[in-house]
Design an enzyme around this catalytic site. Structure first.
Site, PDB file in Angstrom:
ATOM      1  N   SER A 241      18.802 -15.757  18.920  1.00 37.35           N
ATOM      2  CA  SER A 241      17.836 -15.287  17.922  1.00 37.35           C
ATOM      3  C   SER A 241      18.552 -14.996  16.602  1.00 37.35           C
ATOM      4  O   SER A 241      18.023 -15.290  15.527  1.00 37.35           O
ATOM      5  CB  SER A 241      17.150 -14.008  18.404  1.00 37.35           C
ATOM      6  OG  SER A 241      16.449 -14.258  19.595  1.00 37.35           O
TER       7      SER A 241
ATOM      8  N   ARG B   8      24.517 -17.973  28.611  1.00 35.00           N
ATOM      9  CA  ARG B   8      24.901 -19.105  27.766  1.00 35.00           C
ATOM     10  C   ARG B   8      26.379 -19.424  27.899  1.00 35.00           C
ATOM     11  O   ARG B   8      26.766 -20.553  28.111  1.00 35.00           O
ATOM     12  CB  ARG B   8      24.591 -18.799  26.294  1.00 35.00           C
ATOM     13  CG  ARG B   8      23.148 -18.978  25.946  1.00 35.00           C
ATOM     14  CD  ARG B   8      22.827 -18.273  24.677  1.00 35.00           C
ATOM     15  NE  ARG B   8      22.972 -16.839  24.869  1.00 35.00           N
ATOM     16  CZ  ARG B   8      22.590 -15.916  24.001  1.00 35.00           C
ATOM     17  NH1 ARG B   8      22.073 -16.295  22.854  1.00 35.00           N
ATOM     18  NH2 ARG B   8      22.729 -14.639  24.257  1.00 35.00           N
TER      19      ARG B   8
ATOM     20  N   HIS C 235      14.986 -19.064  25.203  1.00 35.93           N
ATOM     21  CA  HIS C 235      14.202 -18.116  26.023  1.00 35.93           C
ATOM     22  C   HIS C 235      13.085 -18.850  26.766  1.00 35.93           C
ATOM     23  O   HIS C 235      12.845 -18.611  27.941  1.00 35.93           O
ATOM     24  CB  HIS C 235      13.538 -17.051  25.126  1.00 35.93           C
ATOM     25  CG  HIS C 235      14.487 -16.141  24.413  1.00 35.93           C
ATOM     26  ND1 HIS C 235      14.456 -15.940  23.063  1.00 35.93           N
ATOM     27  CD2 HIS C 235      15.502 -15.356  24.883  1.00 35.93           C
ATOM     28  CE1 HIS C 235      15.392 -15.071  22.719  1.00 35.93           C
ATOM     29  NE2 HIS C 235      16.047 -14.709  23.791  1.00 35.93           N
TER      30      HIS C 235
ATOM     31  N   LYS D 278      18.101  -0.822  17.299  1.00 41.57           N
ATOM     32  CA  LYS D 278      18.216  -2.070  16.535  1.00 41.57           C
ATOM     33  C   LYS D 278      17.135  -2.093  15.459  1.00 41.57           C
ATOM     34  O   LYS D 278      16.058  -1.540  15.655  1.00 41.57           O
ATOM     35  CB  LYS D 278      18.019  -3.274  17.454  1.00 41.57           C
ATOM     36  CG  LYS D 278      19.216  -3.553  18.348  1.00 41.57           C
ATOM     37  CD  LYS D 278      19.042  -4.883  19.057  1.00 41.57           C
ATOM     38  CE  LYS D 278      20.164  -5.139  20.050  1.00 41.57           C
ATOM     39  NZ  LYS D 278      19.908  -6.322  20.873  1.00 41.57           N
TER      40      LYS D 278
HETATM   41  P1  ADP Z   1      19.024  -8.916  24.603  1.00 42.41           P
HETATM   42  O1  ADP Z   1      19.122  -8.082  23.360  1.00 42.41           O
HETATM   43  O2  ADP Z   1      18.427  -8.184  25.763  1.00 42.41           O
HETATM   44  O3  ADP Z   1      20.270  -9.660  24.962  1.00 42.41           O
HETATM   45  P2  ADP Z   1      17.874 -11.460  23.803  1.00 42.41           P
HETATM   46  O4  ADP Z   1      16.489 -11.708  23.323  1.00 42.41           O
HETATM   47  O5  ADP Z   1      18.994 -11.775  22.864  1.00 42.41           O
HETATM   48  O6  ADP Z   1      17.873  -9.957  24.266  1.00 42.41           O
HETATM   49  O7  ADP Z   1      18.123 -12.256  25.146  1.00 42.41           O
HETATM   50  C1  ADP Z   1      17.350 -12.038  26.290  1.00 42.41           C
HETATM   51  C2  ADP Z   1      17.938 -12.845  27.431  1.00 42.41           C
HETATM   52  O8  ADP Z   1      17.784 -14.226  27.171  1.00 42.41           O
HETATM   53  C3  ADP Z   1      19.430 -12.626  27.679  1.00 42.41           C
HETATM   54  O9  ADP Z   1      19.663 -12.684  29.076  1.00 42.41           O
HETATM   55  C4  ADP Z   1      20.075 -13.798  26.996  1.00 42.41           C
HETATM   56  O10 ADP Z   1      21.338 -14.126  27.568  1.00 42.41           O
HETATM   57  C5  ADP Z   1      19.041 -14.872  27.268  1.00 42.41           C
HETATM   58  N1  ADP Z   1      19.119 -15.959  26.289  1.00 42.41           N
HETATM   59  C6  ADP Z   1      19.048 -15.868  24.948  1.00 42.41           C
HETATM   60  N2  ADP Z   1      19.164 -17.088  24.367  1.00 42.41           N
HETATM   61  C7  ADP Z   1      19.342 -17.973  25.380  1.00 42.41           C
HETATM   62  C8  ADP Z   1      19.575 -19.381  25.453  1.00 42.41           C
HETATM   63  N3  ADP Z   1      19.680 -20.127  24.347  1.00 42.41           N
HETATM   64  N4  ADP Z   1      19.703 -19.945  26.668  1.00 42.41           N
HETATM   65  C9  ADP Z   1      19.651 -19.168  27.788  1.00 42.41           C
HETATM   66  N5  ADP Z   1      19.448 -17.843  27.795  1.00 42.41           N
HETATM   67  C10 ADP Z   1      19.305 -17.243  26.611  1.00 42.41           C
END
Ligand code: ADP
Length: 176
Positions: free
Chosen positions: A129, A90, A17, A41
């Site tokens: 995460s 990703r 992130h 969630k």
């Molecule tokens: P959500 O539940 O909205 O998917 P996340 O916190 O899992 O929330 O992810 C938020 C955003 O960050 C999403 O667009 C996700 O694809 C991106 N993201 C999460 N981890 C990574 C990573 N390692 N590299 C690039 N983008 C990421």
């Protein structure tokens, strides 16, 4: 002024992130990272805790603000007069889901909210995460996944006794 919102769960924020935040902050004059308060969630961290983590991690980025929202992203973006959402990609599995959301947001906002995708830096392509939480819950080393202070907070949640051990590993990794 070019503004964008980077919405997500951030439960918790990872280096993946943070990488997207740094890169998007170079493109936009103002980036609002906004934690979605998703009632469906059961998160590890409360919205307030997630906001606090993001604020601490981005405190050196003057054009990044951290906020939270509930409800529809298109309504939140309209309220802030923002027309671009940033999301990270990703793998191809992310793409299918993200494409559908991006198209829905564009359609339902009548073209007022578009989505800009940044592809993950390769070193974080595997990072999510949920994997961080799973590794930490078994006392594994997450020093390559999240900043040290975030690792401490995660171990605290799982009441992992190896916390100080993990912290030492983190310090060593940071000094490398
Ligand atoms: P959500 O539940 O909205 O998917 P996340 O916190 O899992 O929330 O992810 C938020 C955003 O960050 C999403 O667009 C996700 O694809 C991106 N993201 C999460 N981890 C990574 C990573 N390692 N590299 C690039 N983008 C990421």
């Amino acid at each position: 002024m070019k503004k964008a919102v980077y919405p997500g769960s951030f439960d918790p924020m990872t280096y993946g992130h943070l990488d997207i935040i740094h890169r998007a902050a170079e493109v936009f004059d103002l980036l609002i990272v906004s934690v979605l308060n998703n009632k469906e969630k059961t998160p590890l961290f409360s919205v307030e805790e997630r906001v606090k983590i993001l604020r601490e991690a981005t405190k050196d980025l003057p054009n990044v603000q951290v906020d939270s929202f509930s409800g529809l992203l298109i309504d939140y973006a309209a309220e802030k007069d923002i027309h671009v959402a940033v999301r990270g990609l990703r793998a191809i599995t992310d793409f299918e889901y993200e494409l559908q959301i991006a198209q829905t947001n564009r359609k339902f906002s009548e073209g007022r909210l578009d989505t800009m995708f940044l592809t993950t830096s390769l070193e974080y392509a595997y990072l999510s995460s949920s994997t961080v939480k799973e590794i930490a819950s078994f006392g594994g080393n997450i020093s390559r996944c999240v900043p040290g202070f975030v690792a401490d907070l995660i171990y605290e949640k799982y009441q992992i006794k190896t916390r100080s051990n993990a912290h030492e590993q983190q310090n060593r990794a940071d000094n490398r």
